[in-house]
Design a protein around this motif. Structure first.
Motif, PDB file in Angstrom:
ATOM      1  N   THR A 171      -7.358   5.992  -2.027  1.00 26.12           N
ATOM      2  CA  THR A 171      -6.032   5.628  -1.178  1.00 26.12           C
ATOM      3  C   THR A 171      -6.117   6.406   0.153  1.00 26.12           C
ATOM      4  O   THR A 171      -5.585   5.841   1.121  1.00 26.12           O
ATOM      5  CB  THR A 171      -4.918   6.384  -2.144  1.00 26.12           C
ATOM      6  OG1 THR A 171      -4.872   5.371  -3.204  1.00 26.12           O
ATOM      7  CG2 THR A 171      -3.537   6.077  -1.524  1.00 26.12           C
ATOM      8  N   ILE A 172      -6.741   7.768   0.182  1.00 26.60           N
ATOM      9  CA  ILE A 172      -6.743   8.362   1.462  1.00 26.60           C
ATOM     10  C   ILE A 172      -7.587   7.686   2.221  1.00 26.60           C
ATOM     11  O   ILE A 172      -7.359   7.769   3.570  1.00 26.60           O
ATOM     12  CB  ILE A 172      -7.008   9.657   0.945  1.00 26.60           C
ATOM     13  CG1 ILE A 172      -6.163  10.698   0.228  1.00 26.60           C
ATOM     14  CG2 ILE A 172      -7.357  10.493   2.353  1.00 26.60           C
ATOM     15  CD1 ILE A 172      -6.535  12.026  -0.479  1.00 26.60           C
ATOM     16  N   THR A 173      -8.623   7.285   1.844  1.00 23.24           N
ATOM     17  CA  THR A 173      -9.659   6.496   2.739  1.00 23.24           C
ATOM     18  C   THR A 173      -9.044   5.502   3.492  1.00 23.24           C
ATOM     19  O   THR A 173      -9.124   5.116   4.772  1.00 23.24           O
ATOM     20  CB  THR A 173     -10.930   6.093   1.944  1.00 23.24           C
ATOM     21  OG1 THR A 173     -11.728   7.188   1.451  1.00 23.24           O
ATOM     22  CG2 THR A 173     -11.881   5.438   3.073  1.00 23.24           C
ATOM     23  N   LYS A 174      -8.169   4.682   2.774  1.00 21.05           N
ATOM     24  CA  LYS A 174      -7.494   3.450   3.405  1.00 21.05           C
ATOM     25  C   LYS A 174      -6.432   3.805   4.420  1.00 21.05           C
ATOM     26  O   LYS A 174      -6.301   3.259   5.464  1.00 21.05           O
ATOM     27  CB  LYS A 174      -6.934   2.809   2.115  1.00 21.05           C
ATOM     28  CG  LYS A 174      -6.314   1.244   2.547  1.00 21.05           C
ATOM     29  CD  LYS A 174      -6.001   0.665   1.215  1.00 21.05           C
ATOM     30  CE  LYS A 174      -5.280  -0.737   1.550  1.00 21.05           C
ATOM     31  NZ  LYS A 174      -4.850  -1.543   0.409  1.00 21.05           N
ATOM     32  N   ALA A 175      -5.833   4.972   3.951  1.00 20.23           N
ATOM     33  CA  ALA A 175      -4.879   5.601   4.878  1.00 20.23           C
ATOM     34  C   ALA A 175      -5.392   5.870   6.292  1.00 20.23           C
ATOM     35  O   ALA A 175      -4.670   5.848   7.198  1.00 20.23           O
ATOM     36  CB  ALA A 175      -3.884   6.645   4.116  1.00 20.23           C
ATOM     37  N   LYS A 176      -6.419   6.507   6.037  1.00 16.36           N
ATOM     38  CA  LYS A 176      -7.253   7.047   7.430  1.00 16.36           C
ATOM     39  C   LYS A 176      -7.530   5.835   8.150  1.00 16.36           C
ATOM     40  O   LYS A 176      -7.725   6.046   9.361  1.00 16.36           O
ATOM     41  CB  LYS A 176      -8.170   7.707   7.003  1.00 16.36           C
ATOM     42  CG  LYS A 176      -7.975   9.249   6.420  1.00 16.36           C
ATOM     43  CD  LYS A 176      -9.143  10.150   6.058  1.00 16.36           C
ATOM     44  CE  LYS A 176      -8.767  11.460   5.581  1.00 16.36           C
ATOM     45  NZ  LYS A 176      -9.924  12.524   5.379  1.00 16.36           N
ATOM     46  N   SER A 177      -7.896   4.818   7.448  1.00 12.61           N
ATOM     47  CA  SER A 177      -8.295   3.572   8.348  1.00 12.61           C
ATOM     48  C   SER A 177      -7.157   2.800   8.988  1.00 12.61           C
ATOM     49  O   SER A 177      -7.441   1.963   9.761  1.00 12.61           O
ATOM     50  CB  SER A 177      -9.181   2.627   7.344  1.00 12.61           C
ATOM     51  OG  SER A 177      -8.555   2.337   6.427  1.00 12.61           O
TER      52      SER A 177
ATOM     53  N   LYS B 224     -10.644   9.554 -13.033  1.00 14.83           N
ATOM     54  CA  LYS B 224     -10.079   8.332 -12.483  1.00 14.83           C
ATOM     55  C   LYS B 224      -9.245   8.424 -11.554  1.00 14.83           C
ATOM     56  O   LYS B 224      -9.103   7.590 -10.411  1.00 14.83           O
ATOM     57  CB  LYS B 224      -9.864   7.495 -13.510  1.00 14.83           C
ATOM     58  CG  LYS B 224     -10.818   7.128 -14.517  1.00 14.83           C
ATOM     59  CD  LYS B 224     -10.462   6.188 -15.670  1.00 14.83           C
ATOM     60  CE  LYS B 224     -11.496   5.788 -16.664  1.00 14.83           C
ATOM     61  NZ  LYS B 224     -11.135   4.613 -17.776  1.00 14.83           N
ATOM     62  N   LYS B 225      -8.207   9.275 -11.665  1.00 19.89           N
ATOM     63  CA  LYS B 225      -7.141   9.509 -10.915  1.00 19.89           C
ATOM     64  C   LYS B 225      -7.543  10.140  -9.433  1.00 19.89           C
ATOM     65  O   LYS B 225      -7.006   9.835  -8.452  1.00 19.89           O
ATOM     66  CB  LYS B 225      -6.087  10.364 -11.500  1.00 19.89           C
ATOM     67  CG  LYS B 225      -5.490   9.819 -12.662  1.00 19.89           C
ATOM     68  CD  LYS B 225      -4.259  10.844 -13.290  1.00 19.89           C
ATOM     69  CE  LYS B 225      -3.520  10.089 -14.320  1.00 19.89           C
ATOM     70  NZ  LYS B 225      -3.053   8.591 -14.180  1.00 19.89           N
ATOM     71  N   LEU B 226      -8.426  11.018  -9.626  1.00 17.72           N
ATOM     72  CA  LEU B 226      -9.311  11.615  -8.466  1.00 17.72           C
ATOM     73  C   LEU B 226      -9.960  10.494  -7.404  1.00 17.72           C
ATOM     74  O   LEU B 226      -9.476  10.577  -6.268  1.00 17.72           O
ATOM     75  CB  LEU B 226     -10.120  12.752  -8.851  1.00 17.72           C
ATOM     76  CG  LEU B 226      -9.466  14.084  -9.026  1.00 17.72           C
ATOM     77  CD1 LEU B 226     -10.823  14.990  -9.724  1.00 17.72           C
ATOM     78  CD2 LEU B 226      -9.183  14.620  -7.817  1.00 17.72           C
TER      79      LEU B 226
ATOM     80  N   PHE C 146       0.843  -1.280  -0.114  1.00 13.42           N
ATOM     81  CA  PHE C 146      -0.033  -0.122  -0.041  1.00 13.42           C
ATOM     82  C   PHE C 146       0.864   1.385  -0.187  1.00 13.42           C
ATOM     83  O   PHE C 146       0.397   2.235  -0.678  1.00 13.42           O
ATOM     84  CB  PHE C 146      -0.997  -0.068   1.159  1.00 13.42           C
ATOM     85  CG  PHE C 146      -1.755   1.305   1.340  1.00 13.42           C
ATOM     86  CD1 PHE C 146      -2.640   1.654   0.353  1.00 13.42           C
ATOM     87  CD2 PHE C 146      -1.819   1.964   2.392  1.00 13.42           C
ATOM     88  CE1 PHE C 146      -3.405   2.691   0.468  1.00 13.42           C
ATOM     89  CE2 PHE C 146      -2.356   3.252   2.507  1.00 13.42           C
ATOM     90  CZ  PHE C 146      -3.427   3.401   1.741  1.00 13.42           C
ATOM     91  N   SER C 147       1.982   1.325   0.816  1.00  7.44           N
ATOM     92  CA  SER C 147       2.873   2.392   0.699  1.00  7.44           C
ATOM     93  C   SER C 147       3.241   2.701  -0.868  1.00  7.44           C
ATOM     94  O   SER C 147       3.517   3.828  -1.101  1.00  7.44           O
ATOM     95  CB  SER C 147       4.207   2.140   1.749  1.00  7.44           C
ATOM     96  OG  SER C 147       5.069   3.066   1.704  1.00  7.44           O
ATOM     97  N   HIS C 148       3.655   1.625  -1.473  1.00  6.93           N
ATOM     98  CA  HIS C 148       4.407   1.908  -2.691  1.00  6.93           C
ATOM     99  C   HIS C 148       3.234   2.416  -3.644  1.00  6.93           C
ATOM    100  O   HIS C 148       3.267   3.240  -4.571  1.00  6.93           O
ATOM    101  CB  HIS C 148       4.728   0.279  -3.252  1.00  6.93           C
ATOM    102  CG  HIS C 148       5.537   0.757  -4.597  1.00  6.93           C
ATOM    103  ND1 HIS C 148       6.537   1.154  -4.880  1.00  6.93           N
ATOM    104  CD2 HIS C 148       5.111  -0.023  -5.654  1.00  6.93           C
ATOM    105  CE1 HIS C 148       6.822   1.133  -6.134  1.00  6.93           C
ATOM    106  NE2 HIS C 148       5.756   0.544  -6.774  1.00  6.93           N
ATOM    107  N   GLU C 149       1.905   1.911  -3.518  1.00  7.56           N
ATOM    108  CA  GLU C 149       0.992   2.503  -4.443  1.00  7.56           C
ATOM    109  C   GLU C 149       0.625   3.913  -3.864  1.00  7.56           C
ATOM    110  O   GLU C 149       0.424   4.597  -4.963  1.00  7.56           O
ATOM    111  CB  GLU C 149      -0.465   1.572  -4.050  1.00  7.56           C
ATOM    112  CG  GLU C 149      -1.575   1.836  -4.679  1.00  7.56           C
ATOM    113  CD  GLU C 149      -2.900   1.095  -4.548  1.00  7.56           C
ATOM    114  OE1 GLU C 149      -3.967   1.785  -4.639  1.00  7.56           O
ATOM    115  OE2 GLU C 149      -2.472   0.116  -3.689  1.00  7.56           O
ATOM    116  N   MET C 150       0.594   4.144  -2.939  1.00  8.76           N
ATOM    117  CA  MET C 150       0.419   5.540  -2.255  1.00  8.76           C
ATOM    118  C   MET C 150       1.475   6.560  -2.871  1.00  8.76           C
ATOM    119  O   MET C 150       1.261   7.664  -3.157  1.00  8.76           O
ATOM    120  CB  MET C 150       0.496   5.479  -1.059  1.00  8.76           C
ATOM    121  CG  MET C 150      -0.290   6.921  -0.367  1.00  8.76           C
ATOM    122  SD  MET C 150      -0.397   6.773   1.498  1.00  8.76           S
ATOM    123  CE  MET C 150      -1.110   8.230   1.866  1.00  8.76           C
TER     124      MET C 150
END
Length: 624
Positions: free
Chosen positions: A243-249, A235-237, A205-209
């Motif tokens: 990605t931000i939602t996953k990071a916050k979780s 699509k990028k937005l 996930f870090s690499h994807e982010m």
């Protein structure tokens, strides 16, 4: 034994060289790596980002450019500084004649300024003023420039003068809703990334982010509005939002995220402040340099003069006749001086009685001569004088050897911490230059003259000035009682002057040369300059400016306010009714009418007196 010793030293030397050959590249790589924005800003440790945005952010965050971004502008100013007019400032007041910014000297007291909320001079720290406290000083003295800290348009005007008014007037509404949304997402992703990267379980996930962040940086480096964005931006937005939602979780240290987000906000504010100062500097540079078209016009006229070698008609009788109406103009600008003369002649009851003396320098002399040789102004007489050819015996040639046009003093008012429109504003005051004090010597046969600045337009007949009752005074000018000498005490010092005496404007000035000689005003001015030099050193420009503010105490008669309306070079709020009633329009301020940066609604009053039929105007694309 001697052979073994030699071999042992050789082995040690070789080992030392090998060790050095390993340490030097390693030190270089570590130093280069330490300068990367990826380590200090977002936590990336493996690769350098390729986008221009990351390089800009890295420059902001690195130790070099915390000072370095401003230093680049500072270095440019240091090189250009000697060719530009000086800067004046004081507590609660910012003042300049011509160029009103000085980025070379405003970083030392920044921390103190941020805590107190008012401007602090370098030599002495004073408490915030409780009432209007106005003062000026000169950058000719080696002192720091004022930095008025605060937010809003009024504080911007206090810091940067008419630039902020011009910026507000020419602000364009950009369609950048999506761009702003992308920037917001990028900030949040950057804030969470360092904490995510430290969790081994989230390596993928870090690499994807990181890839998403780099992609956003690349897009934003190439786009400033929504129309510049690529088609697949939606699509990028959505991908970044996921990605931000996953990071916050994820379970991360919220304090680290908060700290990183605050760091990003601070860096963005620093960057915005830098770009504000940089754009203000470029604005000031634009208003102080000669436009390419005007330079072309001057060169073409000079070449034409030497090609044709025009011969002047004998005008000695008119030039020396004290019964005629004599006007004096100090100028290096062909178009500006032409508009002043044309507008004066067009409104004169009898142009035959008018004589204009244009004083210029050697560089502009031949272009001026050619222009006024090929252009006529009804029956008026026009004389062009090169100051380097004048007989100024008895005066210091080093003082009067170069043309110095009237100087402009920018004064910004700040009433305590309040920033309402009625309690803070900026004004420009034009004052005499040192060359004005040689006028009695230059025009020794004349009794009265009227001095016109080259940034005025005449709308009425001025012949009534010669019948003005001057009550034994030396000069008549428009008083400016918004600023009084007592309010400038921090700049003028403890000299003997009336604190309630008003300052005055030099746009339109009538001078009684007979009374001038009787009062020996020139000697008074020179003695004030010498007093200042003896107290303050060799900064002659600052000494002259202080002296000219004090020379005419008790020697000035105030003209009626209907004669002149000033502020057309910086004030957007002057009504058409006021402009129509005035006899003279004074474009004091930075936004002169012959510049592209001039105020459009006022330009028409200046442009209609310009001779547009001259062939060199079209050849040089002169279209002010």
């Amino acid at each position: 034994m001697p052979g073994k010793r030699r071999w042992s030293w050789l082995v040690i030397a070789v080992l030392g060289l090998v060790l050095l050959s390993m340490l030097v590249p390693l030190a270089f790589l570590l130093g280069l790596h330490g300068g990367f924005h990826s380590v200090t800003h977002t936590g990336y440790a493996t690769e350098q980002r390729s986008s221009a945005s990351s390089r800009k952010d890295a420059a902001l965050d690195s130790p070099l450019t915390k000072e370095g971004l401003s230093t680049r502008v500072d270095g440019l100013l240091k090189n250009l500084g000697p060719t530009l007019p000086k800067v004046l400032y004081s507590v609660g007041v910012s003042a300049s004649f011509g160029f009103n910014m000085d980025f070379r000297r405003n970083s030392v007291k920044e921390a103190e300024n941020r805590t107190t909320g008012f401007a602090v001079p370098t030599q002495e720290v004073k408490p915030p003023p409780k009432r209007h406290d106005v003062g000026v000083s000169s950058s000719a003295e080696v002192t720091k420039t004022i930095e008025s800290i605060g937010e809003g348009q009024k504080m911007c005007e206090l810091k940067f003068g008419s630039y902020c008014l011009w910026r507000q007037e020419h602000r364009e509404k950009m369609k950048d809703f999506i761009v702003k949304k992308m920037k917001d997402q990028l900030y949040v992703a950057r804030a969470y990334y360092p904490s995510i990267a430290k969790l081994p379980a989230l390596d993928q996930f870090s690499h994807e982010m990181k890839q998403n962040i780099q992609e956003f940086e690349r897009i934003l480096s190439e786009s400033s509005s929504d129309t510049d964005l690529p088609p697949e931006v939606e699509k990028k937005l959505q991908k970044m939002e996921t990605t931000i939602t996953k990071a916050k979780s994820a379970t991360v240290d919220c304090n680290n995220v908060d700290k990183k987000l605050r760091q990003l906000v601070d860096l963005t504010e620093d960057e915005a402040n830098f770009h504000m100062r940089q754009s203000a500097f470029l604005y000031q540079l634009a208003v102080q340099t000669t436009p390419k078209s005007l330079h072309c016009l001057s060169m073409r006229l000079t070449v034409e003069y030497f090609k044709t070698s025009p011969v002047d008609a004998d005008q000695s009788e008119s030039l020396l006749n004290p019964e005629l109406l004599h006007y004096v103009i100090f100028s290096k600008n062909v178009l500006a001086s032409s508009v002043v003369i044309n507008s004066t002649v067009m409104h004169a009851r009898a142009s035959r009685n008018q004589v204009f003396h244009v004083l210029t320098d050697k560089q502009s002399f031949f272009s001026m001569k050619m222009w006024f040789f090929t252009n006529t102004y009804k029956d008026a007489t026009v004389q062009v004088l090169n100051i380097e050819d004048l007989d100024l015996e008895g005066h210091d040639r080093t003082t009067f050897s170069s043309l110095s046009v009237p100087q402009e003093l920018r004064v910004s008012f700040l009433n305590g911490d309040k920033l309402s429109s009625t309690e803070s504003r900026t004004e420009y005051i034009s004052v005499f230059s040192h060359l004005h004090y040689a006028l009695p010597k230059i025009f020794s046969t004349l009794k009265k003259i009227v001095v016109l600045d080259d940034d005025i337009v005449v709308q009425r007949d001025l012949s009534d000035l010669w019948s003005l009752d001057m009550d034994g005074k030396v000069i008549g000018a428009l008083q400016f009682c918004t600023v009084k000498l007592g309010a400038l005490r921090s700049y003028l010092g403890k000299e003997n002057y009336d604190a309630n005496s008003c300052t005055w404007m030099s746009g339109l000035t009538i001078i009684d040369l007979v009374r001038w000689k009787e009062q020996d005003v020139t000697r008074t001015y020179e003695s004030l300059v010498l007093q200042r030099l003896s107290k303050e050193g060799k900064e002659t420009e600052a000494a002259r400016l202080r002296a000219t503010l004090l020379t005419f105490q008790g020697l000035l008669v105030a003209l009626d306010d209907g004669w002149v309306v000033s502020g057309l070079g910086h004030n957007y709020g002057i009504s058409n009714e006021v402009i129509k009633k005035a006899a003279v329009l004074h474009f004091n301020g930075n936004m002169k009418p012959w510049l592209e940066l001039g105020i459009p609604s006022y330009k028409a009053h200046w442009r209609k007196f310009l001779n547009r039929e001259h062939r060199f105007l079209s050849d040089c694309n002169v279209n002010p």
